[in-house]
Scaffold this motif. Structure first.
Motif, PDB file in Angstrom:
ATOM      1  N   UNK A  98      -0.968 -28.634  46.734  1.00  0.00           N
ATOM      2  CA  UNK A  98      -1.020 -29.202  48.279  1.00  0.00           C
ATOM      3  C   UNK A  98       0.106 -29.352  49.085  1.00  0.00           C
ATOM      4  N   UNK A  99       1.184 -30.096  48.257  1.00  0.00           N
ATOM      5  CA  UNK A  99       2.351 -30.203  48.899  1.00  0.00           C
ATOM      6  C   UNK A  99       3.033 -28.974  49.082  1.00  0.00           C
ATOM      7  N   UNK A 100       3.107 -27.800  48.156  1.00  0.00           N
ATOM      8  CA  UNK A 100       3.284 -26.452  48.806  1.00  0.00           C
ATOM      9  C   UNK A 100       2.765 -25.715  49.881  1.00  0.00           C
ATOM     10  N   UNK A 101       1.376 -25.985  49.953  1.00  0.00           N
ATOM     11  CA  UNK A 101       0.721 -25.546  51.056  1.00  0.00           C
ATOM     12  C   UNK A 101       1.126 -26.172  52.484  1.00  0.00           C
ATOM     13  N   UNK A 102       1.429 -27.403  52.416  1.00  0.00           N
ATOM     14  CA  UNK A 102       1.832 -28.302  53.703  1.00  0.00           C
ATOM     15  C   UNK A 102       3.469 -27.759  53.951  1.00  0.00           C
ATOM     16  N   UNK A 103       3.983 -27.060  53.163  1.00  0.00           N
ATOM     17  CA  UNK A 103       5.435 -26.255  53.462  1.00  0.00           C
ATOM     18  C   UNK A 103       6.572 -27.498  52.914  1.00  0.00           C
ATOM     19  N   UNK A 104       6.058 -28.462  51.983  1.00  0.00           N
ATOM     20  CA  UNK A 104       6.858 -29.431  51.570  1.00  0.00           C
ATOM     21  C   UNK A 104       7.442 -29.264  50.228  1.00  0.00           C
ATOM     22  N   UNK A 105       8.297 -28.191  50.242  1.00  0.00           N
ATOM     23  CA  UNK A 105       8.778 -27.493  48.953  1.00  0.00           C
ATOM     24  C   UNK A 105       9.568 -28.487  48.218  1.00  0.00           C
ATOM     25  N   UNK A 106      10.510 -29.289  48.675  1.00  0.00           N
ATOM     26  CA  UNK A 106      11.478 -30.214  47.843  1.00  0.00           C
ATOM     27  C   UNK A 106      10.274 -31.335  47.388  1.00  0.00           C
ATOM     28  N   UNK A 107       9.379 -31.864  48.019  1.00  0.00           N
ATOM     29  CA  UNK A 107       8.070 -32.444  47.575  1.00  0.00           C
ATOM     30  C   UNK A 107       7.580 -32.108  46.472  1.00  0.00           C
ATOM     31  N   UNK A 108       7.172 -30.876  46.651  1.00  0.00           N
ATOM     32  CA  UNK A 108       6.359 -30.341  45.482  1.00  0.00           C
ATOM     33  C   UNK A 108       7.118 -30.187  44.359  1.00  0.00           C
TER      34      UNK A 108
END
Length: 108
Positions: A88-98
């Motif tokens: 989900x975090x990756x899908x939202x473009x939040x790579x660092x968060x993922x």
């Protein structure tokens, strides 16, 4: 109540921030006790006072819920839960968060 906690164990310290109540209830039921819901009762929660101490709340929360799922449902379901959260975090473009969430779940 004290005898029950001696039999099933106290609150799991690996779920110290979140899911400790859910874990305790999950262990109370198989011990043959009831859990009562009282709709008329009210509890006052003072703005997550304990949560403000943790700068990395998402990571700690994920670590707690991952431990809970692994403990009660096994590593297979825990893996897919982590995959969903990180995905989900990756899908939202939040790579660092993922990446941070993945590392947190692996430490659970």
């Amino acid at each position: 109540r004290g005898a029950l906690l001696e039999r099933i164990g106290a609150i799991d310290e690996r779920c110290f921030l979140l899911y400790n109540d859910v874990d305790l209830c999950k262990r109370i039921l198989p011990a043959g006790c009831r859990i009562a819901y009282r709709a008329g009762l009210r509890a006052v929660h003072f703005e997550s006072a304990s949560l403000t101490k943790y700068a990395r709340l998402k990571e700690e929360g994920l670590r707690n819920v991952t431990h809970y799922i692994r403990k009660h449902y096994g590593p297979f379901l825990s893996f897919f839960f982590t995959l969903a959260v990180v995905g989900d975090a990756t899908w939202r473009g939040e790579w660092w968060e993922a990446w941070r969430l993945l590392k947190a779940s692996l430490r659970a």
